[in-house]
Design a protein around this motif. Structure first.
Motif, mmCIF file in Angstrom:
data_model
loop_
_atom_site.group_PDB
_atom_site.id
_atom_site.type_symbol
_atom_site.label_atom_id
_atom_site.label_comp_id
_atom_site.label_asym_id
_atom_site.label_seq_id
_atom_site.Cartn_x
_atom_site.Cartn_y
_atom_site.Cartn_z
ATOM 1 N N ALA A 248 0.787 -1.233 0.000
ATOM 2 C CA ALA A 248 0.000 0.000 0.000
ATOM 3 C C ALA A 248 0.819 1.283 0.000
ATOM 4 O O ALA A 248 0.459 2.250 -0.684
ATOM 5 C CB ALA A 248 -0.977 -0.011 1.183
ATOM 6 N N THR B 253 3.996 3.110 -4.776
ATOM 7 C CA THR B 253 3.206 3.421 -5.967
ATOM 8 C C THR B 253 2.988 2.164 -6.800
ATOM 9 O O THR B 253 3.625 1.118 -6.574
ATOM 10 C CB THR B 253 3.912 4.467 -6.837
ATOM 11 O OG1 THR B 253 5.114 3.890 -7.366
ATOM 12 C CG2 THR B 253 4.231 5.731 -6.042
ATOM 13 N N ARG C 126 0.407 6.535 -8.502
ATOM 14 C CA ARG C 126 -0.528 6.558 -7.377
ATOM 15 C C ARG C 126 -0.117 5.497 -6.358
ATOM 16 O O ARG C 126 0.307 4.403 -6.723
ATOM 17 C CB ARG C 126 -1.949 6.285 -7.863
ATOM 18 C CG ARG C 126 -3.007 6.333 -6.743
ATOM 19 C CD ARG C 126 -4.405 6.130 -7.277
ATOM 20 N NE ARG C 126 -4.788 7.200 -8.202
ATOM 21 C CZ ARG C 126 -5.976 7.281 -8.781
ATOM 22 N NH1 ARG C 126 -6.897 6.347 -8.546
ATOM 23 N NH2 ARG C 126 -6.244 8.274 -9.602
ATOM 24 N N LYS C 127 -0.266 5.817 -5.078
ATOM 25 C CA LYS C 127 -0.005 4.830 -4.032
ATOM 26 C C LYS C 127 -0.995 3.666 -4.177
ATOM 27 O O LYS C 127 -2.192 3.873 -4.383
ATOM 28 C CB LYS C 127 -0.168 5.457 -2.645
ATOM 29 C CG LYS C 127 0.758 6.628 -2.370
ATOM 30 C CD LYS C 127 2.180 6.169 -2.125
ATOM 31 C CE LYS C 127 3.048 7.341 -1.642
ATOM 32 N NZ LYS C 127 4.467 6.957 -1.488
ATOM 33 N N HIS D 125 -4.314 3.557 -2.414
ATOM 34 C CA HIS D 125 -5.397 4.439 -2.842
ATOM 35 C C HIS D 125 -6.131 3.913 -4.071
ATOM 36 O O HIS D 125 -6.944 4.627 -4.657
ATOM 37 C CB HIS D 125 -4.834 5.841 -3.148
ATOM 38 C CG HIS D 125 -4.253 6.508 -1.935
ATOM 39 N ND1 HIS D 125 -3.360 7.557 -2.030
ATOM 40 C CD2 HIS D 125 -4.430 6.284 -0.612
ATOM 41 C CE1 HIS D 125 -3.020 7.943 -0.818
ATOM 42 N NE2 HIS D 125 -3.657 7.183 0.062
ATOM 43 N N SER E 226 -8.770 1.445 -6.181
ATOM 44 C CA SER E 226 -10.031 0.722 -5.981
ATOM 45 C C SER E 226 -9.737 -0.778 -5.961
ATOM 46 O O SER E 226 -8.629 -1.219 -6.324
ATOM 47 C CB SER E 226 -11.016 1.042 -7.100
ATOM 48 O OG SER E 226 -10.574 0.464 -8.320
#
Length: 235
Positions: free
Chosen positions: A94, A97, A133-134, A137, A139
């Motif tokens: 998590a 990235t 993006r991490k 984060h 979906s």
């Protein structure tokens, strides 16, 4: 000419401590096929995949992968032998990235594809705008595509998938189904645990049904229609 099995399970027994879950599993899966493992919740499907992946040590029996006995081989060594596992859930690193997750999979295995990002995006183009993006984060559907991409970077000959469509929106399920079809077309053997019956019946070459830790049915998908599959699974 006899084809060497991708996976051969011989009298496999396994469980957790004193809890005996799998009983005398005999199963042969041929290279380049999609083998669906089906059954109600709690019948041993995930335990079977965990045992093949090396996360559970069998109490009896053997596991052979392309003529190599891997029964007592550690999980990380099985990866080097071409076995990859995408477990149930959307477990990623998590804090990292998407790109860092992919590079980590590349660095952890000498078999890995030399161009991990390109290889991942070929199968899952939706990850392109998410590379920075991490992973925490993402979906559920995005995280599952990342998990599948990480497994493919290791260039497996056999891919274990535990309910890859669980909790994912229908549009992403279609993309994952297409990706599984594409992966199988490359000659990669896929062992698929899937509760979504229609998906399994569309994808699988063979259907194996478990009940109470034992195989109650094994055969070509063409032997089963929707109603008979429901009856075997006692849904």
């Amino acid at each position: 000419m006899t084809t060497t099995p991708a996976l051969h399970l011989n009298h496999l027994n396994a469980g957790y401590g004193r809890a005996h879950v799998l009983f005398d599993i005999d199963l042969t899966i041929h290279p380049g096929t999609i083998a669906a493992i089906m059954g109600r919740n709690g019948v041993g499907k995930t335990t079977l995949l965990n045992t093949i992946a090396g996360l559970i040590t069998p109490t009896q029996g053997t596991i052979t992968h392309h003529n190599t006995d891997i029964t007592h081989t550690p999980p990380h060594t099985r990866i080097h032998h071409g076995l990859a596992y995408v477990p149930q859930g959307h477990d990623t690193f998590a804090p990292l990235t998407v790109a860092e997750n992919l590079h980590l999979a590349h660095q952890a295995n000498p078999r890995s594809h030399p161009h991990p990002i390109d290889h991942a995006l070929h199968h899952f183009p939706r990850l392109q705008p998410l590379l920075h993006r991490k992973a925490g984060h993402l979906s559920g559907g995005q995280a599952q595509q990342l998990n599948l991409a990480r497994a493919l970077i290791t260039r497996p000959t056999t891919l274990l998938l535990d309910e890859p469509t669980e909790g994912i929106q229908p549009s992403i399920v279609t993309e994952i189904e297409n990706a599984i079809t594409d992966i199988a077309a490359q000659g990669i053997t896929i062992v698929l645990v899937e509760q979504y019956l229609d998906l399994a019946l569309r994808l699988a070459d063979t259907i194996t049904v478990l009940d109470a830790g034992r195989i109650t049915h094994h055969g070509p998908r063409t032997e089963l229609d929707h109603d008979s599959a429901h009856a075997l699974m006692a849904i």
